[in-house]
Design an enzyme around this catalytic site. Structure first.
Site, PDB file in Angstrom:
ATOM      1  N   SER A 155       6.357  26.316  15.824  1.00  0.00           N
ATOM      2  CA  SER A 155       7.021  27.300  14.976  1.00  0.00           C
ATOM      3  C   SER A 155       8.238  26.641  14.364  1.00  0.00           C
ATOM      4  O   SER A 155       8.895  25.811  14.995  1.00  0.00           O
ATOM      5  CB  SER A 155       7.447  28.487  15.829  1.00  0.00           C
ATOM      6  OG  SER A 155       8.548  29.146  15.235  1.00  0.00           O
ATOM      7  N   THR A 177     -15.382  41.961  32.552  1.00  0.00           N
ATOM      8  CA  THR A 177     -15.996  42.948  31.669  1.00  0.00           C
ATOM      9  C   THR A 177     -14.831  43.857  31.301  1.00  0.00           C
ATOM     10  O   THR A 177     -13.936  44.081  32.121  1.00  0.00           O
ATOM     11  CB  THR A 177     -17.098  43.783  32.363  1.00  0.00           C
ATOM     12  OG1 THR A 177     -16.510  44.516  33.428  1.00  0.00           O
ATOM     13  CG2 THR A 177     -18.209  42.895  32.927  1.00  0.00           C
ATOM     14  N   HIS A 178     -14.822  44.313  30.061  1.00  0.00           N
ATOM     15  CA  HIS A 178     -13.685  45.091  29.530  1.00  0.00           C
ATOM     16  C   HIS A 178     -12.381  44.305  29.647  1.00  0.00           C
ATOM     17  O   HIS A 178     -11.305  44.891  29.740  1.00  0.00           O
ATOM     18  CB  HIS A 178     -13.518  46.434  30.259  1.00  0.00           C
ATOM     19  CG  HIS A 178     -14.785  47.214  30.389  1.00  0.00           C
ATOM     20  ND1 HIS A 178     -15.177  48.169  29.486  1.00  0.00           N
ATOM     21  CD2 HIS A 178     -15.798  47.145  31.315  1.00  0.00           C
ATOM     22  CE1 HIS A 178     -16.339  48.680  29.849  1.00  0.00           C
ATOM     23  NE2 HIS A 178     -16.749  48.066  30.953  1.00  0.00           N
ATOM     24  N   LYS A 199     -24.067  31.610  -5.917  1.00  0.00           N
ATOM     25  CA  LYS A 199     -23.620  30.309  -5.406  1.00  0.00           C
ATOM     26  C   LYS A 199     -22.275  30.360  -4.706  1.00  0.00           C
ATOM     27  O   LYS A 199     -22.013  29.593  -3.780  1.00  0.00           O
ATOM     28  CB  LYS A 199     -23.562  29.299  -6.554  1.00  0.00           C
ATOM     29  CG  LYS A 199     -24.946  28.906  -7.003  1.00  0.00           C
ATOM     30  CD  LYS A 199     -24.943  28.439  -8.442  1.00  0.00           C
ATOM     31  CE  LYS A 199     -26.205  28.851  -9.139  1.00  0.00           C
ATOM     32  NZ  LYS A 199     -26.320  30.294  -9.416  1.00  0.00           N
ATOM     33  N   ASN A 207       1.181  27.311  18.998  1.00  0.00           N
ATOM     34  CA  ASN A 207       0.310  28.369  18.474  1.00  0.00           C
ATOM     35  C   ASN A 207      -1.139  27.905  18.307  1.00  0.00           C
ATOM     36  O   ASN A 207      -1.382  26.807  17.807  1.00  0.00           O
ATOM     37  CB  ASN A 207       0.837  28.856  17.120  1.00  0.00           C
ATOM     38  CG  ASN A 207       2.211  29.493  17.243  1.00  0.00           C
ATOM     39  OD1 ASN A 207       2.527  30.108  18.261  1.00  0.00           O
ATOM     40  ND2 ASN A 207       3.034  29.317  16.223  1.00  0.00           N
ATOM     41  N   GLN A 230     -26.197  34.516 -10.934  1.00  0.00           N
ATOM     42  CA  GLN A 230     -25.372  33.310 -11.031  1.00  0.00           C
ATOM     43  C   GLN A 230     -24.285  33.334  -9.964  1.00  0.00           C
ATOM     44  O   GLN A 230     -23.811  32.297  -9.511  1.00  0.00           O
ATOM     45  CB  GLN A 230     -24.750  33.224 -12.431  1.00  0.00           C
ATOM     46  CG  GLN A 230     -23.807  32.060 -12.622  1.00  0.00           C
ATOM     47  CD  GLN A 230     -23.505  31.806 -14.082  1.00  0.00           C
ATOM     48  OE1 GLN A 230     -24.337  31.285 -14.802  1.00  0.00           O
ATOM     49  NE2 GLN A 230     -22.316  32.179 -14.523  1.00  0.00           N
ATOM     50  N   TYR A 257     -35.209  37.370 -13.320  1.00  0.00           N
ATOM     51  CA  TYR A 257     -33.856  36.826 -13.279  1.00  0.00           C
ATOM     52  C   TYR A 257     -32.879  37.755 -13.978  1.00  0.00           C
ATOM     53  O   TYR A 257     -33.195  38.350 -15.006  1.00  0.00           O
ATOM     54  CB  TYR A 257     -33.818  35.435 -13.951  1.00  0.00           C
ATOM     55  CG  TYR A 257     -32.412  34.865 -14.005  1.00  0.00           C
ATOM     56  CD1 TYR A 257     -31.870  34.193 -12.921  1.00  0.00           C
ATOM     57  CD2 TYR A 257     -31.611  35.039 -15.142  1.00  0.00           C
ATOM     58  CE1 TYR A 257     -30.568  33.707 -12.953  1.00  0.00           C
ATOM     59  CE2 TYR A 257     -30.319  34.553 -15.188  1.00  0.00           C
ATOM     60  CZ  TYR A 257     -29.798  33.886 -14.091  1.00  0.00           C
ATOM     61  OH  TYR A 257     -28.522  33.406 -14.130  1.00  0.00           O
ATOM     62  N   GLU A 292      -7.355  30.804  15.689  1.00  0.00           N
ATOM     63  CA  GLU A 292      -7.113  31.995  14.868  1.00  0.00           C
ATOM     64  C   GLU A 292      -7.847  31.879  13.527  1.00  0.00           C
ATOM     65  O   GLU A 292      -8.333  32.867  12.977  1.00  0.00           O
ATOM     66  CB  GLU A 292      -5.618  32.181  14.657  1.00  0.00           C
ATOM     67  CG  GLU A 292      -4.916  32.563  15.942  1.00  0.00           C
ATOM     68  CD  GLU A 292      -3.405  32.423  15.858  1.00  0.00           C
ATOM     69  OE1 GLU A 292      -2.712  33.427  15.973  1.00  0.00           O
ATOM     70  OE2 GLU A 292      -2.907  31.294  15.662  1.00  0.00           O
ATOM     71  N   SER A 308     -20.679  28.708 -15.361  1.00  0.00           N
ATOM     72  CA  SER A 308     -20.736  28.581 -13.898  1.00  0.00           C
ATOM     73  C   SER A 308     -20.449  27.160 -13.438  1.00  0.00           C
ATOM     74  O   SER A 308     -20.442  26.882 -12.240  1.00  0.00           O
ATOM     75  CB  SER A 308     -22.122  29.018 -13.397  1.00  0.00           C
ATOM     76  OG  SER A 308     -23.136  28.301 -14.058  1.00  0.00           O
ATOM     77  N   LYS A 319       7.269  27.217  20.889  1.00  0.00           N
ATOM     78  CA  LYS A 319       5.952  27.712  20.542  1.00  0.00           C
ATOM     79  C   LYS A 319       4.866  26.644  20.437  1.00  0.00           C
ATOM     80  O   LYS A 319       5.087  25.541  19.957  1.00  0.00           O
ATOM     81  CB  LYS A 319       6.028  28.451  19.193  1.00  0.00           C
ATOM     82  CG  LYS A 319       6.813  29.724  19.253  1.00  0.00           C
ATOM     83  CD  LYS A 319       6.077  30.816  19.992  1.00  0.00           C
ATOM     84  CE  LYS A 319       4.914  31.240  19.175  1.00  0.00           C
ATOM     85  NZ  LYS A 319       4.847  32.606  18.786  1.00  0.00           N
ATOM     86  N   ASN A 337     -34.204  29.350 -15.063  1.00  0.00           N
ATOM     87  CA  ASN A 337     -34.415  30.301 -13.970  1.00  0.00           C
ATOM     88  C   ASN A 337     -35.132  29.662 -12.779  1.00  0.00           C
ATOM     89  O   ASN A 337     -34.715  29.815 -11.632  1.00  0.00           O
ATOM     90  CB  ASN A 337     -35.203  31.515 -14.466  1.00  0.00           C
ATOM     91  CG  ASN A 337     -34.456  32.255 -15.565  1.00  0.00           C
ATOM     92  OD1 ASN A 337     -33.289  31.953 -15.819  1.00  0.00           O
ATOM     93  ND2 ASN A 337     -35.118  33.189 -16.207  1.00  0.00           N
TER      94      ASN A 337
HETATM   95  N1  ARG Z   1     -26.174  29.166 -14.426  1.00  0.00           N
HETATM   96  C1  ARG Z   1     -27.284  30.055 -14.286  1.00  0.00           C
HETATM   97  C2  ARG Z   1     -27.305  30.608 -12.855  1.00  0.00           C
HETATM   98  O1  ARG Z   1     -26.738  29.994 -12.032  1.00  0.00           O
HETATM   99  C3  ARG Z   1     -28.568  29.333 -14.534  1.00  0.00           C
HETATM  100  C4  ARG Z   1     -29.699  30.221 -14.922  1.00  0.00           C
HETATM  101  C5  ARG Z   1     -29.491  30.735 -16.289  1.00  0.00           C
HETATM  102  N2  ARG Z   1     -30.596  31.456 -16.769  1.00  0.00           N
HETATM  103  C6  ARG Z   1     -30.506  32.311 -17.808  1.00  0.00           C
HETATM  104  N3  ARG Z   1     -31.586  32.919 -18.146  1.00  0.00           N
HETATM  105  N4  ARG Z   1     -29.392  32.518 -18.408  1.00  0.00           N
HETATM  106  O2  ARG Z   1     -27.883  31.621 -12.565  1.00  0.00           O
END
Ligand code: ARG
Length: 462
Positions: free
Chosen positions: A280, A158-159, A328, A288, A325, A320, A293, A26, A286, A113
């Site tokens: 454009s 409205t509308h 993120k 734009n 993972q 967990y 957008e 990750s 143009k 974790n």
């Molecule tokens: N890179 C992992 C995550 O973002 C960290 C936690 C990993 N924990 C594990 N038990 N493998 O979730």
């Protein structure tokens, strides 16, 4: 096959497949947590010192090592490798390179974790605060535009059909209200993230009596999580954050859509700053509205991030799971999209121009005061439904003759109802309509000035 993993390879006979290692790493995205991870490591080391796990010299060594790692991160010199899987193990590896085997003591009483849950909360808390501040800036801009636009009139729709005359300030303040709620939502998202999971261990707690309140305080958390299993698997705060970003983008996209419409040749009621438009490559005429957008388009992306999290988390058993993972990617993306969009939206709203003369002409050319005319009859004792019907007939006549309401004289009106008198003509003037409105939240001048004053006081407080 690759060599044995140093952090968890002990129980394995064979090393991890290279392809799987790369697939499962990750660090390609969680490196964005690096500074938060060092920050947490420093607090955790203090907790370990307090718990007697680290001796003062060991603690000092670890702190120094972490400080120099933080410098490398800040300078963009830290080298992340996929072999170390994630940001946490990259930093631990680097710490070992710097201070030797004692680095291995830092992970005592902690699991990745609770470590990653802590980092992600730190990230969400920080992003919420930064976004809330930008939203506040946007609100300030809208209030100041409202203040300058108090005596500019425009059709309210409205509308997307012309409805009633409003002051342009009212339009700006309408968006201000949306962003006011957004700001509150980011405050809430920040509060949701504001509890420390550190010390929850893998799922059951830690064996070393690390003072969780102590480390929480060091990291500026106002409380600690109350159940270690929930703590390592809770991502509600991330969902709430992504929800707040989704709603923010719904608002930005509505604003964008209105301005796309208003700035079209057909409407022509607003003109956008050149800086935020593109031309454009083939059509020289143009201009734009690309930025608008993009805001509109990114609303889909922000909503997608929220759905991503909701679906990823649904059905996960405690505690967990590696699925998490993936949290993120949507979380970071939503934060970055909001942080990127707001300064641009703010700047654009500062300089978008409304064509006051054209807007006034539109008001005079339409039937936007039909309600005012009906209300005139109501004041003369006609039930509203009947008045509505009578004025409907007046509008129909205007349409047939191809004239606006304001072009009618008293004699024309009288043909529809004997109750129409001199005062009815004033009801046809679109510029007099807004100030006839009463009560909190209306488009009347006095009410708008009151709102502006209230908002300015509120916005100067923080
Ligand atoms: N890179 C992992 C995550 O973002 C960290 C936690 C990993 N924990 C594990 N038990 N493998 O979730």
């Amino acid at each position: 096959m690759v060599s044995m993993n140093k952090a968890w390879g002990g129980r394995f006979k064979a090393g991890q497949s290279r392809r799987f290692l790369e697939y499962g790493a990750s660090v390609g995205f969680d490196h964005k947590l690096a500074s938060f991870d060092v920050f947490q490591n420093k607090a955790h080391a203090k907790g370990l010192l307090k718990a007697g796990v680290l001796t003062p010299p060991e603690f000092k060594k670890i702190q120094k090592g972490l400080d120099s790692i933080q410098k490398e991160i800040a300078l963009g010199k830290f080298r992340f490798t996929v072999e170390d899987e994630d940001v946490h193990m990259n930093i631990e590896r680097r710490l070992k390179e710097k201070i030797g085997a004692v680095a291995g003591k830092l992970h005592t009483g902690r699991s990745r974790n609770d470590q990653v849950a802590t980092d992600v909360r730190l990230y969400a808390r920080d992003a919420s605060a930064r976004i809330a501040e930008l939203v506040r800036g946007m609100r300030r801009t809208l209030v100041s535009r409202a203040e300058k636009q108090v005596d500019c009139f425009m059709p309210g729709y409205t509308h997307l059909q012309q409805a009633q005359p409003i002051r342009a300030a009212h339009w700006f303040l309408a968006y201000q209200e949306m962003f006011r709620r957004d700001e509150a939502r980011f405050d809430l998202a920040g509060k949701s993230a504001d509890a420390s999971p550190l010390g929850s261990g893998a799922l059951a707690g830690n064996n070393f009596g690390v003072d969780r309140n102590f480390t929480a305080k060091l990291m500026g958390f106002s409380s600690v999580t109350q159940n270690s299993m929930d703590a390592v698997s809770d991502r509600d705060f991330a969902m709430e954050f992504c929800f707040a970003v989704s709603v923010l983008f719904v608002h930005l996209s509505r604003l964008a859509e209105e301005l796309v419409i208003y700035s079209s040749s057909e409407f022509g009621s607003a003109s956008l700053p050149d800086e935020y438009c593109t031309g454009s490559s083939i059509m020289p005429q143009k201009k734009n509205p690309d930025l608008l957008e993009l805001f509109r388009g990114k609303a889909g992306r922000a909503a997608g991030n929220l759905v991503n999290l909701l679906v990823m988390l649904k059905g996960l058993p405690l505690a967990y799971n590696k699925d998490m993972q993936e949290d993120k990617i949507p979380l970071f993306d939503s934060a970055e999209q909001a942080l990127g969009a707001l300064p641009l939206a703010d700047d654009l709203m500062r300089s978008v121009k409304f064509n006051g003369r054209l807007l006034e002409k539109r008001l005079r050319d339409g039937y936007l005061t039909a309600v005012d005319l009906a209300d005139y009859l109501v004041l003369k004792g006609t039930p509203f439904r009947e008045a509505h019907h009578v004025v409907g007939g007046v509008v129909r006549e205007c349409e047939e003759r191809g004239v606006p309401l304001a072009a009618l004289g008293l004699r024309d009106l009288k043909r529809h109802s004997a109750l129409f008198g001199r005062g009815a003509l004033a009801c046809l003037d679109p510029l007099l309509s807004p100030d006839r409105k009463r009560g909190v939240g209306s488009t009347a001048r006095g009410e708008i000035l009151r709102q502006i004053k209230r908002l300015k006081a509120e916005l100067s407080r923080k």
